[in-house]
Design an enzyme around this catalytic site. Structure first.
Site, PDB file in Angstrom:
ATOM      1  CG  ASP A  20      -1.693   1.250   1.428  1.00 20.45           C
ATOM      2  OD1 ASP A  20      -1.633   2.126   0.541  1.00 20.45           O
ATOM      3  OD2 ASP A  20      -2.385   1.376   2.462  1.00 20.45           O
ATOM      4  CE  LYS A  82      -1.657   6.998  -3.462  1.00 22.10           C
ATOM      5  NZ  LYS A  82      -2.207   6.112  -2.427  1.00 22.10           N
ATOM      6  CD  GLU A 181      -4.926   3.550  -2.517  1.00 26.66           C
ATOM      7  OE1 GLU A 181      -5.754   4.411  -2.140  1.00 26.66           O
ATOM      8  OE2 GLU A 181      -3.766   3.832  -2.857  1.00 26.66           O
ATOM      9  CG  ASP A 203      -9.645   4.307   0.518  1.00 29.98           C
ATOM     10  OD1 ASP A 203      -9.154   4.982   1.442  1.00 29.98           O
ATOM     11  OD2 ASP A 203      -8.968   3.583  -0.228  1.00 29.98           O
TER      12      ASP A 203
END
Lengths: 616, 213
Positions: A20, A82, A181, A203
């Site tokens: 992850d 990210k 994810e 999420d």
């Protein structure tokens, strides 16, 4: 023939890990006999802060140690990278204001961060995080790791996915699959529940928001619809609190510190701490000390909720759209699963409860569930798990530019992947030898509003009169959500060459150069580390033998035994500087064997001496 | 369409299915959606059965199952699962399914952006355009009327859907190609009308969302 065929696939099988790669924290997990498990670092925590700092000697500090450098060396320490993956500088101009690092010139297609005298792209920085995780897993599992499943936000576009894959490659990992994810989370959830039904995964992480709606049936995890925002997450809450604090501090201290990287990071960390506390207690102290000045506030949860309400509300539109696309009403969703650190915030939970008219499922550890799911997917790929299969979708429509700057959609969003479309192109001028195809991603109807994915150049066409060429182009979105384009000349039936010019991101050649460079610099290479460790062990035994030779016990050995020890010692010396760690270990073992009686005798001598001592 | 060929791996002749019956390796996929699903070219399909079949084929063909296999099989798996997914998307939707069958039978299907008004709808389209114009000028009093017209169009579509369903059964019951073509001609006419109305509804929706935004 088939009777003699042996299936070698199960022999010498390499382990695949699940990663992850998060905005705030990253984790690595693997599949054990009992189920998926996260791998802790040396500090005992499974969470590796996604922070990378460039040291003066060109090496990197990653993780918790780099977090401290956020304050000491803000211009060389990168967090939340990210958010910059697969982006150009124009995409992120707004949030760059709050980032303390500098952007180098020429960042239109790929952002280049200026850290000291080096320029690094987001994939290279992410690769440092991946390398650290890889190292962790190798230490823990005692084997080399070269293959991985990496998770990405479901709403990541082609360029963002490609950038993540590039990061893996630079870190020396073959990325066998990119998994969304929320889908990964559903795998971990499904392992737990073993119940068929419709599940929504909400999420909200550090930097991205995803909503995915899935049907779970007989081991198939079929994504019905997905939506989200790749620029929405806990970071936005932090930034909101940070800018309010900065303004307030400017008034109180009479000094604007918003351009001082060190001060901004100090305040940022204080704000984050207060935010996290407010998830569990109704009030939290916001305490900032900086160069003899202090700023103290008591933050109430209700005020905090007021300040961030619009950010939380921004997640609701994508949720409604996903339900519309799946053709479902809230009542038809059996359970909502919460994933990501930001879902600990009570306001987020209550907003979700109101929208879906059901209490969300919060039993899973929101920080670990994505990594655990990635490990399950890794086990599906390796064949260790056979009763489960993910069927994911593409989050964004894919289209090509047509006359008048209009986008013609070829593959619609929420199509199950792999998905494909074919289109036949021709030439408009006599003898024309190439055709340029502009591919876009997103829902907008006009090219100028859409996001360019790439330009594909059909080159070296046979020169024929206008309109006579017939080139069939096949657009295929693979199981990673990444576009592949192939072309065929229908007249000759031959493959047609296609040159790809990605609009954002690195070219293949650039990535290759980075891979080479990273190999040159990789002292961290598994092989090298093994040799290093073997030598350390040899050093230990060298000094032990040295000590033993001056011990009385040495003379208890006969000359043959002494010669055997000397020979073994010599043989270890001979391979010590070689690069074969197995050979070094082999010689260590031999030396160990020849000195066994010596060690016993030493022990006896010591015991005797000790016994003598007590008698006196 | 003949899809028989020799197995690329072991050379077994006349391999007609997904896998070689001898060495079990994955073969080049069949591009026809019906054949892919092992179905006859029928228009009435049971959605539950189709889903079951889709899941089963996914388990066999998905790239996740081929990570450790040869490059050739990986390639075929990617091709096959993309055809499978495309096929399922088309076959599960009655409208797209019938368009696919028409296409395979060589029928031209109307241009989705065709602006030619079917004669029986002339009056309604005229009224609708008037109302939309008024809305564009800022007259919100036409909103209830627009809503009513939108509902009217939706009802018409629902009616056509029923009509299509019975035509599907008629089509499947025909004894030969020629008889089936006759039914298909009728289906095409319904589809063209339906598409026109669909566009009208979309236009209304677009205007309404633009106004709300």
């Amino acid at each position: 023939m088939s009777t003699f065929q042996i299936d070698f696939s199960s022999v010498n099988k390499k382990r695949i890990v699940g990663i992850d790669l998060g905005t705030t924290n990253s984790l690595i997990a693997f599949m054990d006999l009992t189920g998926p498990e996260v791998i802790p670092g040396a500090d005992g925590s499974a969470l590796l802060p996604s922070i990378v700092s460039l040291n003066d000697d060109g090496t990197f500090t990653t993780g918790a140690a780099a977090r401290r450098l956020l304050i000491d060396r803000p211009d060389r320490t990168v967090y939340s990278v990210k958010r910059l993956m697969g982006r150009g500088v124009d995409d992120v101009r707004n949030e760059l204001r709050l980032f303390p690092f500098h952007i180098a010139a020429g960042s239109e297609q790929v952002i280049r961060l200026q850290l000291g005298d080096r320029q690094l792209t987001p994939p290279e920085i992410s690769a440092q995080v991946l390398r650290e995780l890889k190292h962790r897993a190798e230490e823990f599992l005692g084997e080399e790791i070269t293959q991985a499943v990496i998770t990405v936000p479901a709403y990541f576009n082609d360029a963002q996915r490609q950038a993540t894959k590039d990061a893996g490659r630079i870190a020396g990992l073959e990325v066998l699959r990119l998994v969304n994810e929320p889908t990964a989370a559903s795998l971990a959830y499904g392992l737990d529940k073993r119940k068929d039904g419709v599940v929504a995964v909400y999420d909200l992480g550090g930097g991205t928001f995803d909503i995915s709606i899935l049907r779970l049936k007989e081991g198939i995890f079929e994504v019905l619809a997905t939506n989200g925002d790749t620029h929405l997450g806990g970071d936005d809450i932090d930034n909101r609190m940070l800018s309010i604090a900065l303004e307030d501090i400017a008034t109180e201290w009479g000094e604007d510190v918003s351009t001082n990287g060190e001060a901004v990071q100090t305040i940022r960390q204080a704000v984050i701490e207060a935010k996290e506390k407010l998830s569990f207690v109704p009030t939290a102290a916001l305490e900032i000390h900086y160069q003899g000045k202090q700023y103290l506030r008591e933050l109430r949860r209700d005020l905090f909720e007021q300040l961030i309400k619009d950010i939380v509300d921004r997640t609701l539109g994508p949720c409604r759209q996903a339900m519309r696309d799946a053709g479902l009403q809230p009542e038809q969703i059996d359970e909502v699963v919460m994933v990501g650190g930001s879902t600990r915030i009570p306001l987020v939970r209550s907003a979700v409860e109101t929208l879906f008219r059901a209490k969300p499922h919060t039993d899973l550890n929101p920080d670990e569930v994505v990594a655990l799911g990635a490990a399950v997917q890794a086990a599906i790929l390796s064949g260790d798990v056979q009763d489960k299969l993910l069927l994911d979708v593409t989050p964004l429509s894919l289209g090509i530019e047509t006359m008048g700057g209009v986008v013609s959609k070829l593959i619609h969003r929420n199509s199950t992947i792999p998905a494909s479309a074919t289109e036949v192109f021709t030439t408009s001028v006599d003898g024309q030898q190439n055709v340029l195809i502009h591919v876009l991603q997103g829902e907008r109807e006009l090219v100028k509003d859409g996001r360019s994915l790439a330009r594909f150049d059909l080159k070296d066409l046979a020169p024929v009169p206008a309109g006579m060429a017939r080139i069939e182009v096949r657009f295929l979105i693979d199981a990673n959500g990444i576009l592949n384009v192939t072309a065929r000349d229908l007249r000759s039936g031959k493959e047609q060459s296609v040159e790809v010019k990605p609009s954002y991101g690195l070219t293949d050649e650039q990535v290759e150069a980075m891979v080479l460079e990273s190999f040159e610099k990789a002292e961290d290479d598994f092989q090298a580390r093994q040799v290093r460790e073997a030598r350390v062990e040899a050093d230990t035994i060298f000094s032990a033998v040295d000590k033993a030779r001056s011990n009385d016990a040495w003379h208890t050995l006969d000359s043959e035994e002494q010669a055997a020890v000397d020979l073994a010692l010599n043989e270890l010396h001979m391979v010590y500087h070689g690069e074969d760690h197995l050979l070094i270990r082999d010689r260590i073992e031999k030396l160990d064997n020849t000195t066994r009686r010596l060690a016993e005798n030493m022990m006896n001598t010591a015991v005797r001496a000790a016994l003598k001592g007590t008698k006196v | 369409m003949s899809t028989e060929h020799n197995c690329w791996q072991c050379g077994t002749p006349d391999v007609a299915s997904l896998f070689c019956r001898y060495c079990n390796s994955l073969q080049a996929p069949i591009p026809n959606y019906y054949e892919f699903f092992g179905l006859n070219c029928q228009l009435a399909l049971n959605p539950d059965h189709l889903q079951k079949q889709f899941y089963q084929l996914s388990r066999l063909l998905h790239p996740d199952r081929y990570t450790r296999r040869s490059e050739q099989e990986k390639h075929y798996s990617l091709q096959a699962s993309s055809i499978l997914n495309d096929a399922y998307r088309v076959l599960r939707d009655p409208i797209r399914r019938s368009e696919y069958v028409l296409n395979q039978a060589g029928f031209e299907i109307g241009d989705p952006r065709n602006k030619e008004v079917p004669p029986e709808l002339l009056e309604e389209v005229f009224e609708l355009n008037m109302a939309l114009d008024e809305l564009r000028m800022g007259d919100t009093e036409v909103l209830p009327q627009l809503d009513e017209m939108r509902q009217h169009f939706l009802d018409m579509m629902a009616e056509m859907d029923g009509e299509l369903e019975s035509q599907f059964l008629t089509h499947d019951a025909q004894p030969d190609d020629e008889a089936r073509r006759k039914v298909l001609t009728g289906i095409r006419a319904i589809l063209n009308r339906r598409r026109y109305i669909r566009n009208l509804v979309d236009e209304v929706d677009k205007q309404l969302t633009a106004r709300n935004a």
